[in-house]
Design an enzyme around this catalytic site. Sequence first.
Site, short mmCIF file in Angstrom:
data_model
loop_
_atom_site.label_atom_id
_atom_site.label_comp_id
_atom_site.label_asym_id
_atom_site.label_seq_id
_atom_site.Cartn_x
_atom_site.Cartn_y
_atom_site.Cartn_z
N ARG A 261 0.83 -1.21 0.00
CA ARG A 261 0.00 0.00 0.00
C ARG A 261 0.86 1.25 0.00
O ARG A 261 1.84 1.33 0.72
CB ARG A 261 -0.93 0.01 1.22
CG ARG A 261 -1.90 -1.15 1.18
CD ARG A 261 -2.91 -1.09 2.30
NE ARG A 261 -3.74 -2.30 2.26
CZ ARG A 261 -4.69 -2.59 3.13
NH1 ARG A 261 -4.95 -1.76 4.13
NH2 ARG A 261 -5.39 -3.69 3.02
N ARG A 276 2.06 0.61 10.32
CA ARG A 276 1.67 1.07 8.99
C ARG A 276 2.86 0.97 8.04
O ARG A 276 3.75 1.80 8.05
CB ARG A 276 1.16 2.52 9.08
CG ARG A 276 0.39 3.01 7.86
CD ARG A 276 -0.17 4.40 8.09
NE ARG A 276 -1.14 4.44 9.18
CZ ARG A 276 -2.44 4.15 9.02
NH1 ARG A 276 -2.91 3.84 7.84
NH2 ARG A 276 -3.25 4.20 10.06
N SER A 351 -10.56 -6.45 9.60
CA SER A 351 -11.71 -5.72 9.10
C SER A 351 -12.55 -6.72 8.32
O SER A 351 -12.08 -7.27 7.34
CB SER A 351 -11.21 -4.59 8.21
OG SER A 351 -12.21 -3.62 8.02
N ARG A 390 0.61 -6.55 12.58
CA ARG A 390 -0.04 -5.99 13.76
C ARG A 390 -0.19 -7.04 14.87
O ARG A 390 -0.23 -6.71 16.05
CB ARG A 390 -1.39 -5.37 13.39
CG ARG A 390 -1.18 -4.11 12.54
CD ARG A 390 -2.43 -3.33 12.30
NE ARG A 390 -2.13 -2.16 11.47
CZ ARG A 390 -3.01 -1.22 11.15
NH1 ARG A 390 -4.27 -1.31 11.55
NH2 ARG A 390 -2.64 -0.19 10.40
#
Length: 422
Positions: A261, A276, A351, A390
């Site tokens: 990303r 991140r 998510s 994470r």
Amino acid sequence: MLDLRFIRENSEVVRDALKKRGYDDSVVDELLKLDADRREKIKRVEELRNRRNVVSRQIGQMKKEGRDITPLQEEMKRVSDEIKALDDDLRRTNESIRDHLLNIPNIPHPSVPVGEDEEDNVEVRRWGEPPEFEFQPLNHWDIAETLDIVDFQRAAKIAGARFALMKGAGAKLERALINFMLDHNTSKGYREVFPPLLVNRDSMIGTGQLPKFSIELFRTVDPELYLIPTAEVPVTNIHRDEILQEEQLPLYYTAYTPCFRREAGSYGKDTRGLIRQHQFNKVELVKFTKPENSYDELESLTRDAEEILQKLELPYRVVVLCTGDLGFAASKTYDIEVWMPGQGRYREISSCSNFEDYQARRANIRFRRKGQKGTEFVHTLNGSGLAIGRTVVAILENYQQKDGSVVIPEALRPYMGVDVIR
RNA sequence: GGAGAGGUGGCCGAGUGGUUUAAGGCAGCCGCCUGCUAAGCGGUUGUGGGGGUAAAACCCCACCGAGGGUUCGAAUCCCUCCCUCUCCGCCA
């Protein structure tokens, strides 16, 4: 992508959904106009085509009989030219409609709370207690650097900011978590796949990353391909342009992949540590289901992801995203947030979303019910199960000891081969 | 990277400018017949869109890898691209 017919017949629902998400709803009126225009043009061009088909057949017949066909040919020439012009016109209209449709987000499910941003997300449950420390708990990057298992300095030299070089037990922890999670997921009935990490444009459009979010993607130049930001992209596209049989559903897949990303727009956010990164590992869960089952499937998918944290004995909570925070293609999303002592708060680690038929319509993934004519779009769902980086952070911070060592969660020990990183 | 072959309906497979605007076969479904079964006979079978209807029926358009072009008319001729296969080269 929404169904144009649905928008035509339920324009108020769509307008309402756009407003709840904080989008401008004027696009609905533009679409309705384009739609009316389109149907008018289709009617005309098809009448002309019908005429051409009929007369062309006549010409063939007459030619065989040796009759004069010149006048008819001349008339048909004009008809053909008109068809061509109308076709061009129609193509432009269709492209414009598609552009509009591709930029309209999915409609939130009625159970999704209305809100503006993540402040308005609603917690639905908690599991576990944040650990009490008899010392000041450290950030994971301090723990990791002390243990010499992550090297941010050299990663920056090799690649730049937002990259990590995992070393020794750090590298092994990464690998252990991948295997642990894949084993958990396959035991729940998910089929393991390992997909391409570079995909074409159609795949990115199918799941909704393109055209609207190209800024988030890494891209290769020749040939033009995109690095996947999540395994959701290649795995959902497994069945693009397919018609599945009812008996095949539901289909469950799990995939480990690296994810890439750009993180454009998050400058200054989480600049330190593993939270991140431009490249991170993730194990993903993907489901293809019948429409009537998709919300039950969302619940079970979320539970499947939660169970991983339970096995690792990491405290977490589940929140349902509000309309303003909901992803572009999703109808409903649960975020699973794990406790991170270094930051003293819960951070997203998974998510889980139901996209209903939004991705299926874009990617043209359908199924046929037994004994019935026609096809329907499947519902697609996915969720992280889980983000590896994470999870590493959560383990380092939750299992840190006063002496700087980190205890390995029991469930992970068979995969790590050691009880403690020191 | 070089040379060649090829992409047609769920599958096989014909079709090189007009009763093929997709033959034939297989498989599937429905029915009939037969006291013998993987037999025979007949029918049927995709997707998307526009119109039509209370809903159907029904009518029309498009789809032979994708996109352009030639033509009154294209699966068929021309151009570009994509993909698959074979051989050579290179390569983890």
